[in-house]
Enzyme design. Structure first.
Site, PDB file in Angstrom:
ATOM      1  N   CYS A  29       0.825  -1.212   0.000  1.00  0.00           N
ATOM      2  CA  CYS A  29       0.000   0.000   0.000  1.00  0.00           C
ATOM      3  C   CYS A  29       0.860   1.264   0.000  1.00  0.00           C
ATOM      4  CB  CYS A  29      -0.974  -0.013   1.171  1.00  0.00           C
ATOM      5  SG  CYS A  29      -0.217  -0.219   2.808  1.00  0.00           S
ATOM      6  N   TYR A  30       1.743   1.405   0.970  1.00  0.00           N
ATOM      7  CA  TYR A  30       2.594   2.595   1.010  1.00  0.00           C
ATOM      8  C   TYR A  30       3.488   2.716  -0.233  1.00  0.00           C
ATOM      9  CZ  TYR A  30       1.458   2.975   6.048  1.00  0.00           C
ATOM     10  OH  TYR A  30       0.829   3.099   7.264  1.00  0.00           O
TER      11      TYR A  30
END
EC number: 1.2.1.38
Length: 309
Positions: free
Chosen positions: A117-118
């Site tokens: 995600c990041y």
């Protein structure tokens, strides 16, 4: 017409449940599911993986590697949502907008590793700038990001939503040993020659990410300013269905970034905030950690792979 059979290994976790929800009413795929008892049986899981056309792995890293080891059917294609294979050269990195022609590579791939995600936000901001030469490969990159507590997985969601986490601080910065598992992924796929700083945090809201990268213009090649950084990103994503770059005028008018602004979508919104007088630029990315940061990206890759068969 024969539709592909899709097996989600780990469909009771946060990402697996979200993928199942996105696919359950679609008529162009057949979902292969296991009973509660069979999910815990390695032999039944292995049978299911080898009986499907595309396996989606929503498992811890060790279990994901084990699941890949189960595969004996050479026709089975895999999308791995874990971090087990994200830096492995034999796996295609599942960020379609990352580079020209990359969506086509995913469409033809046998093994696709879904981005973290990041890293989705960090790589989206950094890679086009590095590839264009506007940002040196050796730039001392620092990535700061805050995600909703769902980024901690099912246990974190249950703790927050049951009230068991009432005594937990509203915001928690973690990864203080600077050894977060996303860091090598960001470095590799952004094209950086030195390890970036990456400091994540969880907030007291369910889902959504704001990620920022500060840039000192004095450390960039001569003549590179905020306008050129913005133009590079805008050009790179000009045809992107799921990635939008805010105009500089929009960015100037903003006073804050809402991490929840794109929740429920598979979209990613990038921004370039410029203080020319101070010689500073702030790059930003806003997206849903459960959407473009997880299940939405899996389904986007699945659609590409189905179209490529």
């Amino acid at each position: 017409m024969s539709f592909p059979t899709v097996f989600i290994d780990g469909d009771q976790g946060t990402t697996g449940l979200q993928i199942h929800d996105r696919l359950r009413n679609r008529s162009d795929v057949r979902l292969l599911t296991l009973s509660v008892e069979d999910r815990k049986d390695p032999q039944r899981r292995a049978q299911a993986i080898n009986a499907c056309d595309i396996a989606i792995l929503c498992l811890p890293d060790v279990a994901a590697r084990e699941a890949v080891g189960f595969i004996r059917n050479p026709d089975v294609r895999v999308i791995d949502a874990s971090s087990a294979h994200r830096t492995q050269p034999e796996w295609v990195y599942g960020f379609p907008e990352m580079a020209p022609g990359h969506a086509q590579q995913i469409a033809q791939a046998r093994r696709v590793t879904n981005p973290g995600c990041y890293p989705t936000g960090a790589i989206a901001l950094l890679r086009p700038l590095v590839q264009s030469g506007l940002l040196p490969r050796g730039y001392p990159v620092a990535v700061s990001a805050i995600s909703g507590y769902s980024g901690g997985g099912r246990a974190a969601i249950e703790a927050h939503e049951s009230g068991a986490a009432a005594d937990v601080a509203p915001s928690q910065v973690y990864g203080l040993a600077l050894e977060h598992k996303h860091t090598p992924e960001i470095q590799l796929h952004a094209g950086l020659s030195i390890r970036p700083f990456f400091v994540p945090a969880y907030g007291a809201y369910r889902q959504g990410i704001v990620l920022t990268v500060p840039i000192e213009l004095r450390l960039l090649p001569a003549g590179v300013d905020g306008d050129r950084l913005h133009a590079c990103l805008a050009q790179h994503y000009s045809d992107g269905r799921h990635v939008q770059v805010m105009s500089l005028a929009e960015a100037r008018a903003m006073t804050h970034l809402d991490p929840q602004a794109l929740n429920g979508t598979n979209d990613l919104r990038l921004g370039v905030f410029v203080n020319a007088e101070r010689g500073q630029v702030l790059l930003s990315a806003v997206f849903d950690n459960l959407g473009k940061g997880a299940s939405g990206a899996v389904v986007q890759n699945l659609d590409l792979m189905m179209a490529g068969t």
